[in-house]
Design a protein around this motif. Structure first.
Motif, PDB file in Angstrom:
ATOM      1  N   UNK A 263       0.828  -1.209   0.000  1.00  0.00           N
ATOM      2  CA  UNK A 263       0.000   0.000   0.000  1.00  0.00           C
ATOM      3  C   UNK A 263       0.865   1.262   0.000  1.00  0.00           C
ATOM      4  N   UNK A 264       1.923   1.271   0.810  1.00  0.00           N
ATOM      5  CA  UNK A 264       2.808   2.442   0.880  1.00  0.00           C
ATOM      6  C   UNK A 264       3.472   2.685  -0.471  1.00  0.00           C
ATOM      7  N   UNK A 265       3.868   1.610  -1.132  1.00  0.00           N
ATOM      8  CA  UNK A 265       4.459   1.742  -2.469  1.00  0.00           C
ATOM      9  C   UNK A 265       3.447   2.342  -3.450  1.00  0.00           C
ATOM     10  N   UNK A 266       2.193   1.939  -3.325  1.00  0.00           N
ATOM     11  CA  UNK A 266       1.143   2.473  -4.195  1.00  0.00           C
ATOM     12  C   UNK A 266       0.894   3.942  -3.899  1.00  0.00           C
ATOM     13  N   UNK A 267       0.857   4.299  -2.591  1.00  0.00           N
ATOM     14  CA  UNK A 267       0.634   5.695  -2.218  1.00  0.00           C
ATOM     15  C   UNK A 267       1.662   6.612  -2.875  1.00  0.00           C
ATOM     16  N   UNK A 268       2.897   6.158  -2.924  1.00  0.00           N
ATOM     17  CA  UNK A 268       3.980   6.993  -3.447  1.00  0.00           C
ATOM     18  C   UNK A 268       3.926   7.140  -4.964  1.00  0.00           C
ATOM     19  N   UNK A 269       3.173   6.257  -5.633  1.00  0.00           N
ATOM     20  CA  UNK A 269       3.082   6.324  -7.095  1.00  0.00           C
ATOM     21  C   UNK A 269       1.758   6.904  -7.584  1.00  0.00           C
ATOM     22  N   UNK A 270       0.678   6.613  -6.858  1.00  0.00           N
ATOM     23  CA  UNK A 270      -0.659   6.991  -7.308  1.00  0.00           C
ATOM     24  C   UNK A 270      -1.394   7.699  -6.172  1.00  0.00           C
ATOM     25  N   UNK A 271      -1.973   8.849  -6.461  1.00  0.00           N
ATOM     26  CA  UNK A 271      -2.692   9.616  -5.443  1.00  0.00           C
ATOM     27  C   UNK A 271      -3.915   8.851  -4.942  1.00  0.00           C
ATOM     28  N   UNK A 272      -4.144   8.959  -3.653  1.00  0.00           N
ATOM     29  CA  UNK A 272      -5.366   8.412  -3.080  1.00  0.00           C
ATOM     30  C   UNK A 272      -6.553   9.251  -3.560  1.00  0.00           C
ATOM     31  N   UNK A 273      -7.593   8.595  -4.044  1.00  0.00           N
ATOM     32  CA  UNK A 273      -8.714   9.295  -4.666  1.00  0.00           C
ATOM     33  C   UNK A 273      -9.412  10.236  -3.690  1.00  0.00           C
ATOM     34  N   UNK A 274      -9.627   9.798  -2.446  1.00  0.00           N
ATOM     35  CA  UNK A 274     -10.320  10.637  -1.459  1.00  0.00           C
ATOM     36  C   UNK A 274      -9.531  11.902  -1.157  1.00  0.00           C
ATOM     37  N   UNK A 275      -8.213  11.751  -1.017  1.00  0.00           N
ATOM     38  CA  UNK A 275      -7.364  12.911  -0.719  1.00  0.00           C
ATOM     39  C   UNK A 275      -7.333  13.845  -1.906  1.00  0.00           C
ATOM     40  N   UNK A 276      -7.198  13.288  -3.106  1.00  0.00           N
ATOM     41  CA  UNK A 276      -7.092  14.106  -4.306  1.00  0.00           C
ATOM     42  C   UNK A 276      -8.372  14.912  -4.545  1.00  0.00           C
ATOM     43  N   UNK A 277      -9.538  14.329  -4.272  1.00  0.00           N
ATOM     44  CA  UNK A 277     -10.797  15.038  -4.475  1.00  0.00           C
ATOM     45  C   UNK A 277     -10.878  16.292  -3.612  1.00  0.00           C
TER      46      UNK A 277
END
Length: 403
Positions: A263-277
């Motif tokens: 999950x941490x690796x994913x966070x660093x590559x792709x924005x979390x949708x809830x945060x980005x909104x």
């Protein structure tokens, strides 16, 4: 005799009806009063809130300004702090009202009228008041509330005209009244001069961030020992942004260590949708030139000197002196002590994702490229490319424009 009896019964019924109506009105008044005094729910885990609330209340009490702005980027905790301040201070005023989602409601049809009627009801407790139109509502608010010392919180304001539509001018409030606004734009109240005072909400420090994250990930004020290193990776990544800590903590709660690492690796590559909104709200409020400047900084210029970036963008007719200041006012970028442009990692990632979504599968269709692999792929596909090389103070910058 029968007539007198009938008359007496009517009088008795009328008296009973009036008494019932009177008692009902008393019950409603008591119920409304109790409802009005019910504190707002602040947050599940108020980590770092009390110290910030105490500081702002202290400043409010020692400041004669009647409009107080609490500003900062999305997800920093402005609304949470405003609700806590409201709960702690509302009983010091003759009347008080908290209007949430102000930006959204004021932009809807008849939204201003609804807000005006809510304001009048919350303070006067008269449910029969109808304003008809916003101009009449402004006059009614001034006439009925100007003699009262009130507390009014407007949560999520992005344009000063929204406040003017609700209240008209802001110089008619009784002495000691306070209007608290939460906003992402610190420049919002500049036209008010001494009547306005602004307070910036800062990110949580390392200890506060770890505690808030742990409360959501482990239901404890500190992480499990075998998860400490992974937790610190998350803390480092979130940079003290409460929204990110809450969302990631809840997302990782109860998961295994391999899942955490993935999950941490994913966070660093792709924005979390809830945060980005949440963060995208500020971006969507920019005009097209300001959006271009923001995306250029996110993709290329984070960490560069402000003067250097202005020189580059000025050659592209982007009016960067004004545009960069607008981004600073909107809390989208900042300038450090060395005059270098800085940007929260989440905002930078959001900017890059916006560009990536222009063409998820074909990098050559995107407006900007910053990854070596993407540039190489595009160049080898025989795409027509203009290469702009800029030298300044011994630094060489290369920019690619594809047509």
């Amino acid at each position: 005799m029968k007539k007198n009896c009938t008359t007496t019964c009517r009088r008795t019924n009328l008296r009973c009806c009036n008494e019932f109506k009177f008692i009902q009105e008393i019950v409603e008044d008591i119920s409304n009063s109790k409802l009005n005094c019910t504190p707002l729910f602040v947050t599940r885990y108020p980590v770092g809130i009390n110290s910030r609330v105490k500081t702002i209340i202290s400043n409010i009490e020692s400041n004669e300004a009647h409009v107080i702005g609490i500003y900062g980027p999305g997800g920093i905790g402005k609304t949470t702090i405003a609700k806590a301040i409201f709960n702690k201070t509302c009983d010091r005023f003759d009347g008080f009202c908290y209007l949430e989602n102000f930006r959204e409601k004021s932009g809807a049809n008849d939204g201003v009228i609804e807000l005006q009627e809510t304001l009048l009801f919350e303070i006067l407790r008269d449910k029969n008041l109808k304003v008809g139109n916003k101009y009449r509502g402004t006059t009614m608010i001034k006439e009925r509330l100007s003699v009262m010392r009130i507390l009014l919180v407007l949560d999520d304001v992005d344009k000063w005209v929204q406040i003017e539509n609700l209240l008209g001018r802001c110089d008619w409030f009784a002495f000691g009244s306070k209007i608290i606004i939460t906003t992402r734009d610190k420049h919002l109240g500049a036209t008010l001069g001494k009547c306005f005072s602004a307070y910036e909400v800062k990110e949580l420090d390392q200890d506060e961030a770890l505690e808030l994250f742990s409360m959501h990930a482990f239901q404890s004020n500190k992480p499990k020992k075998d998860y400490l290193e992974l937790s610190n990776q998350v803390i480092q990544y979130t940079k003290g942004l409460p929204l990110a800590l809450v969302i990631m903590g809840a997302d990782l709660c109860g998961r295994s260590k391999p899942e955490w690492k993935s999950a941490i690796d994913k966070y660093e590559r792709i924005s979390n949708k809830e945060i980005q909104e949440v963060l995208e709200i500020s971006y969507k409020g920019l005009d097209e030139i300001e959006k271009d400047i923001f995306l250029d900084i996110a993709c290329f210029f984070k960490g560069f000197s402000k003067k250097y970036v202005i020189d580059i963008l000025d050659s592209c007719d982007l009016n960067p002196i004004y545009g960069i200041q607008k981004l600073i006012d909107k809390c989208l970028i900042s300038v450090d002590q060395y005059d270098k442009l800085s940007m929260n990692d989440f905002l930078q990632q959001m900017g890059k994702d916006i560009v990536r979504q222009e063409s998820p599968q074909l990098p050559g269709e995107r407006s900007r490229l910053w990854r070596y692999e993407d540039v190489l792929d595009v160049l080898t596909e025989n795409t027509v490319c203009i290469i702009f090389i800029h030298f300044s103070n011994g630094i060489c910058s290369v920019f690619f424009f594809f047509i």
